[in-house]
Design a protein around this motif. Structure first.
Motif, PDB file in Angstrom:
ATOM      1  N   ARG A   1      36.371  79.571 -22.726  1.00  0.00           N
ATOM      2  CA  ARG A   1      37.414  80.291 -21.998  1.00  0.00           C
ATOM      3  C   ARG A   1      36.854  80.948 -20.733  1.00  0.00           C
ATOM      4  N   ILE A   2      35.621  81.444 -20.811  1.00  0.00           N
ATOM      5  CA  ILE A   2      34.983  82.039 -19.636  1.00  0.00           C
ATOM      6  C   ILE A   2      34.807  80.995 -18.539  1.00  0.00           C
ATOM      7  N   LEU A   3      34.332  79.788 -18.915  1.00  0.00           N
ATOM      8  CA  LEU A   3      34.152  78.718 -17.933  1.00  0.00           C
ATOM      9  C   LEU A   3      35.485  78.322 -17.306  1.00  0.00           C
ATOM     10  N   ARG A   4      36.540  78.323 -18.080  1.00  0.00           N
ATOM     11  CA  ARG A   4      37.859  78.014 -17.512  1.00  0.00           C
ATOM     12  C   ARG A   4      38.286  79.095 -16.530  1.00  0.00           C
ATOM     13  N   GLY A   5      37.908  80.331 -16.809  1.00  0.00           N
ATOM     14  CA  GLY A   5      38.213  81.401 -15.872  1.00  0.00           C
ATOM     15  C   GLY A   5      37.473  81.220 -14.562  1.00  0.00           C
ATOM     16  N   PHE A   6      36.216  80.786 -14.640  1.00  0.00           N
ATOM     17  CA  PHE A   6      35.433  80.536 -13.435  1.00  0.00           C
ATOM     18  C   PHE A   6      35.950  79.335 -12.650  1.00  0.00           C
ATOM     19  N   LEU A   7      36.365  78.293 -13.362  1.00  0.00           N
ATOM     20  CA  LEU A   7      36.683  77.005 -12.748  1.00  0.00           C
ATOM     21  C   LEU A   7      38.184  76.772 -12.604  1.00  0.00           C
ATOM     22  N   ASP A   8      38.828  76.475 -13.716  1.00  0.00           N
ATOM     23  CA  ASP A   8      40.256  76.158 -13.693  1.00  0.00           C
ATOM     24  C   ASP A   8      40.764  76.217 -15.118  1.00  0.00           C
ATOM     25  N   ALA A   9      41.986  76.673 -15.296  1.00  0.00           N
ATOM     26  CA  ALA A   9      42.544  76.816 -16.647  1.00  0.00           C
ATOM     27  C   ALA A   9      42.648  75.470 -17.359  1.00  0.00           C
ATOM     28  N   ARG A  10      42.661  74.368 -16.603  1.00  0.00           N
ATOM     29  CA  ARG A  10      42.782  73.039 -17.204  1.00  0.00           C
ATOM     30  C   ARG A  10      41.424  72.373 -17.435  1.00  0.00           C
ATOM     31  N   TRP A  11      40.348  73.057 -17.061  1.00  0.00           N
ATOM     32  CA  TRP A  11      39.002  72.482 -17.185  1.00  0.00           C
ATOM     33  C   TRP A  11      38.669  72.170 -18.637  1.00  0.00           C
ATOM     34  N   GLN A  12      37.992  71.031 -18.842  1.00  0.00           N
ATOM     35  CA  GLN A  12      37.553  70.640 -20.176  1.00  0.00           C
ATOM     36  C   GLN A  12      36.071  70.297 -20.150  1.00  0.00           C
ATOM     37  N   PRO A  13      35.299  70.690 -21.146  1.00  0.00           N
ATOM     38  CA  PRO A  13      33.898  70.267 -21.231  1.00  0.00           C
ATOM     39  C   PRO A  13      33.819  68.781 -21.561  1.00  0.00           C
ATOM     40  N   LEU A  14      32.661  68.181 -21.267  1.00  0.00           N
ATOM     41  CA  LEU A  14      32.460  66.787 -21.661  1.00  0.00           C
ATOM     42  C   LEU A  14      32.390  66.665 -23.172  1.00  0.00           C
ATOM     43  N   SER A  15      31.668  67.606 -23.794  1.00  0.00           N
ATOM     44  CA  SER A  15      31.586  67.622 -25.251  1.00  0.00           C
ATOM     45  C   SER A  15      31.247  69.019 -25.734  1.00  0.00           C
ATOM     46  N   VAL A  16      31.646  69.293 -26.957  1.00  0.00           N
ATOM     47  CA  VAL A  16      31.299  70.540 -27.639  1.00  0.00           C
ATOM     48  C   VAL A  16      30.710  70.151 -28.980  1.00  0.00           C
ATOM     49  N   TRP A  17      29.513  70.656 -29.255  1.00  0.00           N
ATOM     50  CA  TRP A  17      28.811  70.309 -30.491  1.00  0.00           C
ATOM     51  C   TRP A  17      28.713  71.519 -31.408  1.00  0.00           C
TER      52      TRP A  17
ATOM     53  N   GLY B   1      36.019  65.621 -26.774  1.00  0.00           N
ATOM     54  CA  GLY B   1      34.578  65.455 -26.956  1.00  0.00           C
ATOM     55  C   GLY B   1      33.993  66.346 -28.032  1.00  0.00           C
ATOM     56  N   LEU B   2      34.756  66.622 -29.056  1.00  0.00           N
ATOM     57  CA  LEU B   2      34.333  67.525 -30.125  1.00  0.00           C
ATOM     58  C   LEU B   2      33.539  66.775 -31.187  1.00  0.00           C
ATOM     59  N   GLU B   3      32.364  67.307 -31.536  1.00  0.00           N
ATOM     60  CA  GLU B   3      31.535  66.656 -32.551  1.00  0.00           C
ATOM     61  C   GLU B   3      30.928  67.699 -33.482  1.00  0.00           C
ATOM     62  N   PHE B   4      30.854  67.348 -34.760  1.00  0.00           N
ATOM     63  CA  PHE B   4      30.273  68.222 -35.777  1.00  0.00           C
ATOM     64  C   PHE B   4      29.006  67.578 -36.347  1.00  0.00           C
ATOM     65  N   ASP B   5      28.265  68.376 -37.135  1.00  0.00           N
ATOM     66  CA  ASP B   5      27.013  67.904 -37.743  1.00  0.00           C
ATOM     67  C   ASP B   5      26.029  67.414 -36.679  1.00  0.00           C
ATOM     68  N   ARG B   6      25.957  68.132 -35.556  1.00  0.00           N
ATOM     69  CA  ARG B   6      25.036  67.772 -34.488  1.00  0.00           C
ATOM     70  C   ARG B   6      23.806  68.696 -34.499  1.00  0.00           C
ATOM     71  N   GLU B   7      22.921  68.516 -33.502  1.00  0.00           N
ATOM     72  CA  GLU B   7      21.632  69.201 -33.520  1.00  0.00           C
ATOM     73  C   GLU B   7      21.700  70.661 -33.098  1.00  0.00           C
ATOM     74  N   PHE B   8      22.763  71.060 -32.406  1.00  0.00           N
ATOM     75  CA  PHE B   8      22.863  72.445 -31.948  1.00  0.00           C
ATOM     76  C   PHE B   8      24.333  72.817 -31.775  1.00  0.00           C
ATOM     77  N   ASN B   9      24.565  74.103 -31.533  1.00  0.00           N
ATOM     78  CA  ASN B   9      25.901  74.604 -31.210  1.00  0.00           C
ATOM     79  C   ASN B   9      25.959  74.836 -29.702  1.00  0.00           C
ATOM     80  N   GLY B  10      26.927  74.236 -29.040  1.00  0.00           N
ATOM     81  CA  GLY B  10      26.988  74.458 -27.609  1.00  0.00           C
ATOM     82  C   GLY B  10      27.986  73.602 -26.865  1.00  0.00           C
ATOM     83  N   ILE B  11      27.924  73.716 -25.540  1.00  0.00           N
ATOM     84  CA  ILE B  11      28.883  73.084 -24.638  1.00  0.00           C
ATOM     85  C   ILE B  11      28.128  72.232 -23.629  1.00  0.00           C
ATOM     86  N   VAL B  12      28.578  71.008 -23.400  1.00  0.00           N
ATOM     87  CA  VAL B  12      27.978  70.119 -22.415  1.00  0.00           C
ATOM     88  C   VAL B  12      29.021  69.818 -21.337  1.00  0.00           C
ATOM     89  N   PHE B  13      28.618  69.932 -20.063  1.00  0.00           N
ATOM     90  CA  PHE B  13      29.539  69.674 -18.953  1.00  0.00           C
ATOM     91  C   PHE B  13      28.737  69.184 -17.746  1.00  0.00           C
TER      92      PHE B  13
END
Length: 341
Positions: A148-164, A183-195
């Motif tokens: 939500r913070i990144l959308r505030g910086f960028l655009d309300a419609r912004w989407q990450p490439l993936s969230v792990w 781009g939502l994935e579970f059981d991955r190596e870390f918790n985070g956002i890729v963009f």
């Protein structure tokens, strides 16, 4: 001492719990917290207790997206004073860097870092928990808040490439996909956002260039001294928050800090204080403010300072100031309006 978080981390918790037919007061009591703690955003509470509260709330409400529901209620101002500065940074990179570098100002549990490579940027999120236990809800709350913070910086419609997420998928991931996209994935190596790393160089949509110098001056003033310079400071804050509840005790303070009373006593001794001395000093400081103002009755002030009765408050006040509360109020009124005496 165990890490603390600002009460703003639980913004909207009471309303959300009630909307899901869960009693927030009962659940908070089970983890050593009190709904009164949430009345002021700048109070600090036990981080591990807040994590346990979110897990307990998800289980009790039978909603394993409870953390994400909390993230949907987050506001940028929930970050506290640092939000005033971050929102005026000129681009996303500088805003994020400032936010991550000073994360201790709003959440001592959080460890987030930004990395770049191959045209991608990644925000990885960890929680510094001294004890083992589930933290799914808190993790999803934090990742959702960063999105939500990144959308505030960028655009309300912004989407990450993936969230792990390192944990497994929920039974129903509909809310997760609404929040994070496809781009939502579970059981991955870390918790985070890729963009895309290019997003870091985008101008901050919230910034007002005219306000940046003022915001920086303000930030330099509040960041010059670390927030957590002593345990005594934490105890003072908790005493002031707990006094009106009538349950201001060293045991309750210790529970809010996530330790036992002996640990609190030991840390206060090292700083030349005791719980009783801090309690008395806090009451004295507040009493001077409250009694001098005619807007509150003495009975109300007695309750706000955690006394069992008006007579007990009056005896204590006389011992501290050498006169009764009524005499003090009358004297202060004459000082403010000498022509009326």
């Amino acid at each position: 001492m165990r890490p603390l978080v600002r009460t703003a981390a639980l913004n909207g918790y009471v309303e959300l719990s009630r909307s899901l037919d869960v009693d927030p007061r009962t659940l908070m009591k089970r983890v050593g917290l009190d709904t009164a703690d949430l009345a002021v955003q700048d109070r600090w509470i036990s981080g591990p207790a807040a994590v346990r509260l979110l897990e307990l709330s998800a289980a009790t409400s039978h909603h394993d997206d409870f953390g994400l529901r909390m993230a949907e209620l987050r506001r940028f101002s929930n970050l506290g004073p640092i939000s005033l500065v971050v929102r005026e940074e000129p681009d996303v990179r500088s805003a994020l860097s400032l936010l991550l570098r000073h994360e201790h100002m709003y959440n001592e549990l959080l460890h987030a870092r930004l990395s770049e490579g191959n045209g991608l940027a990644t925000i990885k999120v960890d929680l510094r928990l001294a004890e083992s236990g589930p933290a799914r809800q808190a993790t999803e709350l934090i990742v959702g808040a960063f999105t939500r913070i990144l959308r505030g910086f960028l655009d309300a419609r912004w989407q990450p490439l993936s969230v792990w997420f390192a944990h497994g998928a929920p039974a129903d991931s509909a809310r997760h996909r609404r929040m994070f996209g496809t781009g939502l994935e579970f059981d991955r190596e870390f918790n985070g956002i890729v963009f895309y790393a290019d997003d870091l160089d985008a101008p901050n949509a919230m910034a007002d260039p005219q306000l940046r110098s003022y915001a920086r001056q303000y930030f330099d003033a509040i960041a010059a001294t670390p927030r957590d310079t002593s345990v005594a400071d934490r105890v003072r804050e908790l005493i002031e928050a707990l006094l009106p509840t009538g349950r201001c005790s060293i045991e309750q303070v210790a529970r809010s800090l996530g330790v036992d009373r002996r640990t609190v006593h030991r840390h206060l001794t090292h700083s030349g204080e005791t719980f009783s001395s801090l309690l008395n000093a806090t009451r004295a400081r507040l009493a001077e403010q409250f009694v001098a103002s005619p807007r509150r009755s003495l009975t109300e002030i007695s309750d706000l300072l955690g006394f069992s009765s008006l007579s007990a408050f009056s005896r204590w006040f006389h011992q501290q100031f050498g006169c009764s509360p009524r005499e003090w109020r009358k004297e202060k009124g004459q000082e403010q309006h000498p022509g009326l005496g």
